[in-house]
Design a protein around this motif. Structure first.
Motif, PDB file in Angstrom:
ATOM      1  N   ASP A 179       0.847  -1.192   0.000  1.00  0.00           N
ATOM      2  CA  ASP A 179       0.000   0.000   0.000  1.00  0.00           C
ATOM      3  C   ASP A 179       0.885   1.246   0.000  1.00  0.00           C
ATOM      4  O   ASP A 179       1.330   1.696   1.052  1.00  0.00           O
ATOM      5  CB  ASP A 179      -0.932  -0.005   1.213  1.00  0.00           C
ATOM      6  N   GLU A 180       1.148   1.771  -1.166  1.00  0.00           N
ATOM      7  CA  GLU A 180       2.020   2.937  -1.340  1.00  0.00           C
ATOM      8  C   GLU A 180       3.304   2.788  -0.537  1.00  0.00           C
ATOM      9  O   GLU A 180       3.610   3.626   0.315  1.00  0.00           O
ATOM     10  CB  GLU A 180       1.269   4.210  -0.927  1.00  0.00           C
ATOM     11  N   PRO A 181       4.076   1.738  -0.826  1.00  0.00           N
ATOM     12  CA  PRO A 181       5.219   1.419   0.049  1.00  0.00           C
ATOM     13  C   PRO A 181       6.350   2.431  -0.014  1.00  0.00           C
ATOM     14  O   PRO A 181       7.223   2.416   0.843  1.00  0.00           O
ATOM     15  CB  PRO A 181       5.695   0.063  -0.490  1.00  0.00           C
ATOM     16  N   THR A 182       6.338   3.305  -1.002  1.00  0.00           N
ATOM     17  CA  THR A 182       7.459   4.251  -1.090  1.00  0.00           C
ATOM     18  C   THR A 182       7.034   5.698  -0.910  1.00  0.00           C
ATOM     19  O   THR A 182       7.882   6.583  -0.883  1.00  0.00           O
ATOM     20  CB  THR A 182       8.173   4.132  -2.461  1.00  0.00           C
ATOM     21  N   SER A 183       5.725   5.940  -0.763  1.00  0.00           N
ATOM     22  CA  SER A 183       5.306   7.340  -0.818  1.00  0.00           C
ATOM     23  C   SER A 183       5.716   8.126   0.417  1.00  0.00           C
ATOM     24  O   SER A 183       5.730   9.347   0.392  1.00  0.00           O
ATOM     25  CB  SER A 183       3.802   7.443  -1.049  1.00  0.00           C
ATOM     26  N   ALA A 184       6.077   7.440   1.512  1.00  0.00           N
ATOM     27  CA  ALA A 184       6.502   8.180   2.702  1.00  0.00           C
ATOM     28  C   ALA A 184       8.016   8.367   2.737  1.00  0.00           C
ATOM     29  O   ALA A 184       8.549   8.883   3.713  1.00  0.00           O
ATOM     30  CB  ALA A 184       6.025   7.455   3.960  1.00  0.00           C
ATOM     31  N   LEU A 185       8.701   7.909   1.679  1.00  0.00           N
ATOM     32  CA  LEU A 185      10.166   7.930   1.704  1.00  0.00           C
ATOM     33  C   LEU A 185      10.727   9.087   0.882  1.00  0.00           C
ATOM     34  O   LEU A 185      10.056   9.628   0.004  1.00  0.00           O
ATOM     35  CB  LEU A 185      10.716   6.615   1.136  1.00  0.00           C
ATOM     36  N   ASP A 186      11.980   9.423   1.155  1.00  0.00           N
ATOM     37  CA  ASP A 186      12.673  10.423   0.342  1.00  0.00           C
ATOM     38  C   ASP A 186      12.785   9.911  -1.088  1.00  0.00           C
ATOM     39  O   ASP A 186      12.916   8.721  -1.322  1.00  0.00           O
ATOM     40  CB  ASP A 186      14.099  10.641   0.875  1.00  0.00           C
ATOM     41  N   VAL A 187      12.780  10.841  -2.022  1.00  0.00           N
ATOM     42  CA  VAL A 187      12.811  10.456  -3.435  1.00  0.00           C
ATOM     43  C   VAL A 187      14.013   9.572  -3.740  1.00  0.00           C
ATOM     44  O   VAL A 187      13.907   8.580  -4.463  1.00  0.00           O
ATOM     45  CB  VAL A 187      12.829  11.714  -4.322  1.00  0.00           C
ATOM     46  N   SER A 188      15.152   9.899  -3.168  1.00  0.00           N
ATOM     47  CA  SER A 188      16.359   9.125  -3.472  1.00  0.00           C
ATOM     48  C   SER A 188      16.232   7.684  -2.986  1.00  0.00           C
ATOM     49  O   SER A 188      16.765   6.763  -3.590  1.00  0.00           O
ATOM     50  CB  SER A 188      17.565   9.797  -2.824  1.00  0.00           C
ATOM     51  N   VAL A 189      15.522   7.501  -1.882  1.00  0.00           N
ATOM     52  CA  VAL A 189      15.373   6.162  -1.312  1.00  0.00           C
ATOM     53  C   VAL A 189      14.297   5.375  -2.062  1.00  0.00           C
ATOM     54  O   VAL A 189      14.371   4.150  -2.172  1.00  0.00           O
ATOM     55  CB  VAL A 189      15.005   6.273   0.187  1.00  0.00           C
ATOM     56  N   GLN A 190      13.311   6.095  -2.601  1.00  0.00           N
ATOM     57  CA  GLN A 190      12.204   5.433  -3.295  1.00  0.00           C
ATOM     58  C   GLN A 190      12.697   4.479  -4.372  1.00  0.00           C
ATOM     59  O   GLN A 190      12.277   3.321  -4.429  1.00  0.00           O
ATOM     60  CB  GLN A 190      11.300   6.487  -3.950  1.00  0.00           C
ATOM     61  N   ALA A 191      13.601   4.976  -5.227  1.00  0.00           N
ATOM     62  CA  ALA A 191      14.066   4.163  -6.352  1.00  0.00           C
ATOM     63  C   ALA A 191      14.753   2.895  -5.866  1.00  0.00           C
ATOM     64  O   ALA A 191      14.524   1.804  -6.402  1.00  0.00           O
ATOM     65  CB  ALA A 191      15.021   4.986  -7.215  1.00  0.00           C
ATOM     66  N   VAL A 192      15.545   3.038  -4.790  1.00  0.00           N
ATOM     67  CA  VAL A 192      16.263   1.880  -4.266  1.00  0.00           C
ATOM     68  C   VAL A 192      15.276   0.826  -3.771  1.00  0.00           C
ATOM     69  O   VAL A 192      15.407  -0.368  -4.058  1.00  0.00           O
ATOM     70  CB  VAL A 192      17.193   2.320  -3.107  1.00  0.00           C
ATOM     71  N   ILE A 193      14.266   1.278  -3.034  1.00  0.00           N
ATOM     72  CA  ILE A 193      13.280   0.343  -2.488  1.00  0.00           C
ATOM     73  C   ILE A 193      12.482  -0.303  -3.624  1.00  0.00           C
ATOM     74  O   ILE A 193      12.196  -1.506  -3.600  1.00  0.00           O
ATOM     75  CB  ILE A 193      12.347   1.071  -1.496  1.00  0.00           C
ATOM     76  N   LEU A 194      12.146   0.480  -4.652  1.00  0.00           N
ATOM     77  CA  LEU A 194      11.397  -0.082  -5.781  1.00  0.00           C
ATOM     78  C   LEU A 194      12.196  -1.168  -6.488  1.00  0.00           C
ATOM     79  O   LEU A 194      11.655  -2.216  -6.846  1.00  0.00           O
ATOM     80  CB  LEU A 194      11.037   1.025  -6.774  1.00  0.00           C
ATOM     81  N   HIS A 195      13.473  -0.928  -6.683  1.00  0.00           N
ATOM     82  CA  HIS A 195      14.296  -1.954  -7.318  1.00  0.00           C
ATOM     83  C   HIS A 195      14.388  -3.192  -6.459  1.00  0.00           C
ATOM     84  O   HIS A 195      14.345  -4.316  -6.968  1.00  0.00           O
ATOM     85  CB  HIS A 195      15.679  -1.394  -7.660  1.00  0.00           C
ATOM     86  N   LEU A 196      14.482  -2.976  -5.147  1.00  0.00           N
ATOM     87  CA  LEU A 196      14.505  -4.114  -4.234  1.00  0.00           C
ATOM     88  C   LEU A 196      13.220  -4.928  -4.375  1.00  0.00           C
ATOM     89  O   LEU A 196      13.251  -6.159  -4.450  1.00  0.00           O
ATOM     90  CB  LEU A 196      14.668  -3.608  -2.795  1.00  0.00           C
ATOM     91  N   LEU A 197      12.085  -4.222  -4.447  1.00  0.00           N
ATOM     92  CA  LEU A 197      10.803  -4.921  -4.543  1.00  0.00           C
ATOM     93  C   LEU A 197      10.706  -5.705  -5.850  1.00  0.00           C
ATOM     94  O   LEU A 197      10.230  -6.849  -5.876  1.00  0.00           O
ATOM     95  CB  LEU A 197       9.649  -3.921  -4.426  1.00  0.00           C
ATOM     96  N   ALA A 198      11.164  -5.092  -6.944  1.00  0.00           N
ATOM     97  CA  ALA A 198      11.129  -5.784  -8.234  1.00  0.00           C
ATOM     98  C   ALA A 198      11.998  -7.037  -8.175  1.00  0.00           C
ATOM     99  O   ALA A 198      11.610  -8.108  -8.653  1.00  0.00           O
ATOM    100  CB  ALA A 198      11.600  -4.841  -9.333  1.00  0.00           C
ATOM    101  N   GLU A 199      13.152  -6.903  -7.545  1.00  0.00           N
ATOM    102  CA  GLU A 199      14.069  -8.030  -7.462  1.00  0.00           C
ATOM    103  C   GLU A 199      13.498  -9.154  -6.580  1.00  0.00           C
ATOM    104  O   GLU A 199      13.588 -10.334  -6.911  1.00  0.00           O
ATOM    105  CB  GLU A 199      15.399  -7.532  -6.880  1.00  0.00           C
TER     106      GLU A 199
END
Ligand SMILES: Nc1ncnc2c1ncn2[C@@H]1O[C@H](COP(=O)(O)OP(=O)(O)O)[C@@H](O)[C@H]1O
Ligand SMILES: [Mg+2]
Lengths: 332, 285
Positions: A179-199
């Motif tokens: 549920d919007e797992p990255t929307s509370a994070l800093d933009v720079s961290v968002q991409a890292v977490i998204l890649h982690l999730l995809a992986e």
């Protein structure tokens, strides 16, 4: 013949009582969709359209007020959410929350948080085995082992969300709801977490139901997307197709609002006129988008459009398509 | 673990340096506890022995706080009374803490009939002026240390129940509570392991603030003859005993136990204030 879906939701509704009156907020209104094993499906829509309510119904944190939820063919929607903790399906449906500061117990170390589902859902109580499994999961989400002894306030936002993800995948769920797992994070961290999730999805073969109001994120991580407006699903289809050729006027408006850095695609931003309808006791015979829809016409005020199959894997709930077939629709 | 210790040490330094009042209260409480534990050895005379000196002798080098109408040493009696007064207050506060927070937490968590019953009990107790209620109960059940403890616990029950209910209520739908449900915790476990510990700091502050009031209630009951019986050394009775001599000029009989009572109440309240600042940094000035 397609395999039977992992998750099949039909006619699902959630109505919240309004305090001090007999009115009801129609937060989720007769929603139906299905999700195949291994698939990643996005759920998009503006804030307040009912995305969180829908996924909380599916995770069985919330009891519905109508409809069915089938998981691996089993109807699980009728089990009271208070009893769901004991069901075998509990471990198979897990969720990553939006706000890691709110979703981590301030008095639990990262280790305790990740070990919690392993203790109760996998029945592991031996300290050694517990430590091994937590270490393994921490490794999967790339959380350094030395951080496991820390409390949430001693972790950065990104680290906190890794703990939240580790907790959710600790018991190897088949369906992971985000549920919007990255929307509370800093933009720079968002991409890292998204890649982690995809992986993680590639490595563990989970299905994702990915909620976001950020369409760029959805494009990155999902194969199919559902567009929600005022408690109803208005369009479903393969993500790439929906993004390149949206069928619903609301989807078009949503897509036109994506910030783009490509100077060649000088898209016109569609402004929605008028006020959104109130979610309290809405008329069952008026399209929810009517009044804000730039292309609405008289039929939209008389009849609620149903979600219809268009061919391919695309579905849309809009009367404009009938007009298009009659040859009098708006030209693109 | 070492980080937790470090954090506590840092917080402790903040309290000591930033709040001399809290630090003073802390020292005073440490003194009171010492008296409660070792008072019998520290006291220069037997607190119950009569005629250890002349009757109603003013403070002197042999009897620092003077003597009462039976010639008992007031200093010894004030010292020895610490144990009983603290014991009553601590037992009563512990009881009402345990019962009140359990009832309030269940009410806030389960809602429904649990909440209705607890709310009804709380409202019923609160309908009376609390000290008058305590007087009534003591008059009915008879005076014994056990009854004082139970009565003082009862009149303090509502404050814990209300705080616990409110604290649990705000956390009931927190993200980590939903996550705990997803992790397979039963409702009872969610309340006991995930929610209740997060409410403890506020409850502990309340207990500390409440302690002074509990001491005062117990002493008050004894003062009006509905509590501990003479000749037991207890601050409330001693103030009561001495009040007859106030007019005739023997001020020391009441004044010294009264000061002890006041200091005890004051130090618990100051301590509670300090704890609250410590736990809720937003209140730090
Ligand atoms: N517990 C609740 N009680 C009453 N109304 C609620 C509750 N939860 C959500 N709603 C209402 O349901 C609607 C959808 O909310 P939500 O699912 O949180 O939307 P989203 O996640 O898309 O932002 C909103 O109008 C919200 O006010
Ligand atoms: Mg939401």
């Amino acid at each position: 013949m397609p395999a039977s879906p992992l998750l099949e939701v039909s006619d699902l509704s959630k109505r919240f009582p309004v305090r001090g009156s007999r009115s009801l907020v129609h937060a989720v209104d007769r929603v139906g969709f299905s999700l195949q094993a291994g698939e990643s499906v996005g759920l998009v829509g503006e804030s307040g359209c009912g995305k969180s309510t829908l996924v909380r119904l599916v995770t069985r944190l919330l009891d519905h007020t109508g409809g069915e939820i089938r998981f691996e063919g089993q109807e699980i929607g009728a089990i009271p959410s208070a009893h769901f903790a004991h069901r075998p399906e509990r471990a198979k449906i897990q969720m990553v929350f939006q706000d890691p500061t709110d979703s981590l117990n301030p008095r639990f170390t990262a280790f305790d948080t990740v070990a919690d589902p392993i203790r109760h859902l996998a029945g592991v109580s031996e300290r050694r085995l517990l430590q091994d499994r937590v270490a393994e999961v921490a490794d999967l989400v790339r959380l350094p082992g030395e951080l496991l002894g820390r409390y949430p306030h001693q972790l950065s936002g990104g680290q906190q969300q890794r703990v939240g993800i580790a907790r959710a995948i600790a018991v190897s769920p088949q369906l992971l709801i985000l549920d919007e797992p990255t929307s509370a994070l800093d933009v720079s961290v968002q991409a890292v977490i998204l890649h982690l999730l995809a992986e993680l999805r590639r490595r563990l073969g989970m299905s994702y139901l990915f909620v976001s109001h950020d369409l760029n994120v959805v494009r990155l991580i999902t194969e199919r997307v559902m567009v929600m407006y005022a408690g109803r699903i208005v369009e479903v289809g393969p993500t790439a197709e929906v993004f390149s050729r949206p069928n619903h006027p609301y989807t078009r408006a949503l897509l036109s609002a994506i910030p783009t850095f490509d100077p060649n695609s000088r898209r016109e931003r569609i402004r929605l006129p008028g006020e959104p309808q109130s979610p309290i006791d809405p008329s069952p015979t008026v399209c929810r988008f009517f009044g804000r829809c730039p292309e609405g016409f008289d039929r939209c005020a008389r009849e609620m459009p149903a979600l219809r199959h268009l061919g391919g894997d695309r579905h849309v709930a809009c009367h404009l398509l009938d007009r298009d077939h009659d040859g009098e629709g708006p030209s693109e | 673990m070492s980080t937790a210790v470090l954090r506590m040490a840092r917080a402790g330094r903040y309290v000591v340096l930033g709040n001399p009042l809290t630090f003073g209260a802390f020292l005073m409480l440490a003194g009171l506890v010492t008296l409660a534990l070792f008072g019998h050895w520290i006291a220069p005379y037997d607190p119950l022995a009569t005629a250890v000196g002349p009757r109603l002798a003013p403070p002197s080098t042999t009897h620092w706080f003077g003597t009462d109408h039976l010639g008992r040493d007031i200093l010894s009696r004030v010292i020895v009374a610490t144990r009983l007064d603290l014991l009553i207050a601590i037992s009563a506060v512990t009881l009402s803490f345990a019962a009140g927070s359990a009832a309030g937490a269940s009410a806030g968590f389960y809602g429904g009939w649990t909440e209705r019953i607890v709310t009804r009990i709380v409202d019923t107790i609160m309908a009376f002026p609390l000290f008058v209620l305590a007087m009534g109960i003591m008059a009915a059940v008879g005076t014994s240390v056990m009854n004082i403890v139970l009565t003082v616990a009862l009149i303090n029950f509502p404050s814990y129940a209300r705080i616990a209910r409110a604290e649990v209520n705000v956390r009931r739908n927190a993200g980590y509570v939903e996550a705990a449900r997803l992790a397979g915790n039963t409702p009872r476990r969610i309340l006991a392991v995930h929610i209740y510990p997060n409410c403890l700091p506020t409850l502990i502050v309340q207990a500390s603030m409440n302690m002074g009031w509990a001491i005062l209630s117990a002493a008050g009951l004894s003062f009006i003859g509905l509590g501990v019986r003479p000749p037991t050394a207890e601050w409330g009775i001693m103030v009561s005993d001495g009040s007859a001599f106030m007019m005739s000029g023997e001020w020391w009989v009441s004044t010294f136990p009264g000061i002890a009572l006041m200091l005890a109440v004051l130090s618990f309240n100051l301590m509670g204030d300090g704890l609250r600042d410590l736990i809720d940094p937003r209140r730090r000035s």
